[in-house]
Design an enzyme around this catalytic site. Structure first.
Site, PDB file in Angstrom:
ATOM      1  N   ASP A 213      45.935  32.711  40.698  1.00 25.55           N
ATOM      2  CA  ASP A 213      44.472  32.806  40.566  1.00 25.55           C
ATOM      3  C   ASP A 213      43.888  33.704  41.654  1.00 25.55           C
ATOM      4  O   ASP A 213      43.009  34.532  41.399  1.00 25.55           O
ATOM      5  CB  ASP A 213      43.810  31.426  40.553  1.00 25.55           C
ATOM      6  CG  ASP A 213      44.478  30.412  41.466  1.00 25.55           C
ATOM      7  OD1 ASP A 213      45.612  30.679  41.909  1.00 25.55           O
ATOM      8  OD2 ASP A 213      43.879  29.366  41.757  1.00 25.55           O
ATOM      9  N   ASP A 241      47.389  42.651  31.451  1.00 24.90           N
ATOM     10  CA  ASP A 241      46.181  43.053  30.717  1.00 24.90           C
ATOM     11  C   ASP A 241      45.033  43.301  31.701  1.00 24.90           C
ATOM     12  O   ASP A 241      44.266  44.258  31.553  1.00 24.90           O
ATOM     13  CB  ASP A 241      45.747  41.960  29.729  1.00 24.90           C
ATOM     14  CG  ASP A 241      46.345  42.171  28.335  1.00 24.90           C
ATOM     15  OD1 ASP A 241      47.486  42.661  28.268  1.00 24.90           O
ATOM     16  OD2 ASP A 241      45.681  41.847  27.337  1.00 24.90           O
TER      17      ASP A 241
END
Ligand code: NAD
Length: 342
Positions: A213, A241
């Site tokens: 994260d 991505d």
């Protein structure tokens, strides 16, 4: 004059925009003098209609023989239906390493001078998709359960691949990305093993680690701190991505799936059904994947020629497809690169 041998390779046009971008890339490769002798094979939804299987035996046989493939995107229906064709291909050929480099090609975007390579473990983690439901009362899907698996052997193999890649490609740093604070076993074994493998490379590379994260946020705030990232399957899927977004989107991100006996090269993006058949798809991600394929077979100069021509088309000629803020069709963009290769 030396005559270089032809290299047999499997070509899978795939679904959606696949046939459009594959045709564009094949044209550019031919103009650049790439040595591939294509064995064209049907896969994906088209193959389901004809052969009842998105991965017909003849396609698999062809890759087994050539050990090398350039693949357009393949559609996987969400939810029920077929298991992801891409995952099946990776498993079938033991393609354990997924290399996804991103580099700034178009100036003036949100970020300049991005150059990061993500190495994703390609066979394990939550992608095994060992999933099932438990029923409660009259709800047969009241509880959904998924088991992830990471083996120390596979963690070692992907870590060694990433560190070797970094040394071979003169990179300075490798960041190990994990979630070992919560998934202490599943991604703890990955972190522990990668750190252990990293000790051998400590003199040649800077090595650090990051929780996924925090890594996702830092990629947005200060992407230049990253050089090579090595991570588990699902995190690699998501972060690659995000990294594509740093350099202008999915149209810019290539991927190489590497195993001991075969390698399959593809774009990171999918079959883009929303723009299929409109002639506006950006063939660049697949073209960059073809450059990785040329480098893989030792034809580095041809890859460099294509990269050079592409750079000039994007920067000097300013010919760009719609996703990059331009007006060019797939055919016009392709022709511009062919022209620059002359
Ligand atoms: P997608 O990557 O196909 O498309 C996401 C968005 O990006 C769309 O708006 C699309 O128009 C755009 N886009 C993608 N590639 C582009 C290109 N070359 N030029 C211009 N714009 C482009 O993702 P999706 O819509 O979520 O997935 C569609 C299908 O593709 C699904 O069936 C999925 O399973 C499959 N898929 C396949 C692969 C693969 O073959 N490796 C990878 C990802 C998704």
């Amino acid at each position: 004059m030396t005559v270089r041998r032809k290299i047999p390779a499997t070509l899978i046009p795939g679904d959606g925009i696949g046939p459009e971008i594959v045709a564009a890339v094949v044209k550019i490769l031919a103009a650049a003098g790439a040595p591939f002798e294509w064995e064209r094979q049907e896969g994906g939804m088209g193959a389901v209609k004809k052969h009842g299987d998105p991965l017909p035996p003849r396609l698999l046989e062809s890759i087994r023989k050539t050990g090398l493939a350039l693949k357009g995107p393949l559609t996987t229906p969400v939810g029920g239906g077929f298991r992801s064709v891409n995952v099946r291909l990776r498993e079938e050929f033991g393609l354990y390493a997924n290399v996804r480099p991103v580099r700034t090609l178009v100036p003036g975007g949100r970020y300049e001078d991005i150059d990061i390579v993500l190495v994703r473990e390609n066979l394990e983690g939550l992608y095994l998709a060992w999933e099932h439901y438990l029923a409660i009362g009259d709800d047969p899907r009241a509880v959904a359960i998924s088991s992830g698996v990471n083996t120390r052997a596979e963690c070692r193999r992907i870590a060694e691949f990433a560190f070797d890649y970094a040394v071979k490609n003169r990179r300075r740093k490798v960041t190990i990305v994990h979630k070992a604070n919560v998934l202490k076993a599943l991604t703890g074994v990955f972190l522990e093993t990668a750190r252990e493998v990293g000790k051998k490379y400590a003199k040649k590379l800077e090595i650090d680690d990051r929780i996924v994260d925090a890594c996702a946020m830092q990629l947005v705030l200060d992407p230049w701190q990253f050089d090579v990232i090595v991570t588990t399957n699902l995190f690699g899927d998501i972060l690659s991505d995000e990294m594509a977004g740093l350099v202008g989107g999915l149209g810019m991100a290539p991927g190489a799936n590497i195993g001991p006996k075969a390698a399959i090269f593809e774009a990171v993006h999918g079959s883009a059904p929303d723009i299929a058949g409109k002639g506006i798809a950006n063939p660049l991600a697949l073209l960059l994947a073809a450059c990785l394929m040329l480098e893989h077979v030792g034809r580095k100069q041809i890859a460099a020629d294509i990269r050079g021509a592409t750079d000039r088309v994007l920067r000097e000629d300013q010919v760009r497809t719609k996703d990059l803020g331009g007006k060019a069709t797939t055919a016009q963009f392709t022709q511009a690169i062919v022209q620059r290769l002359k």
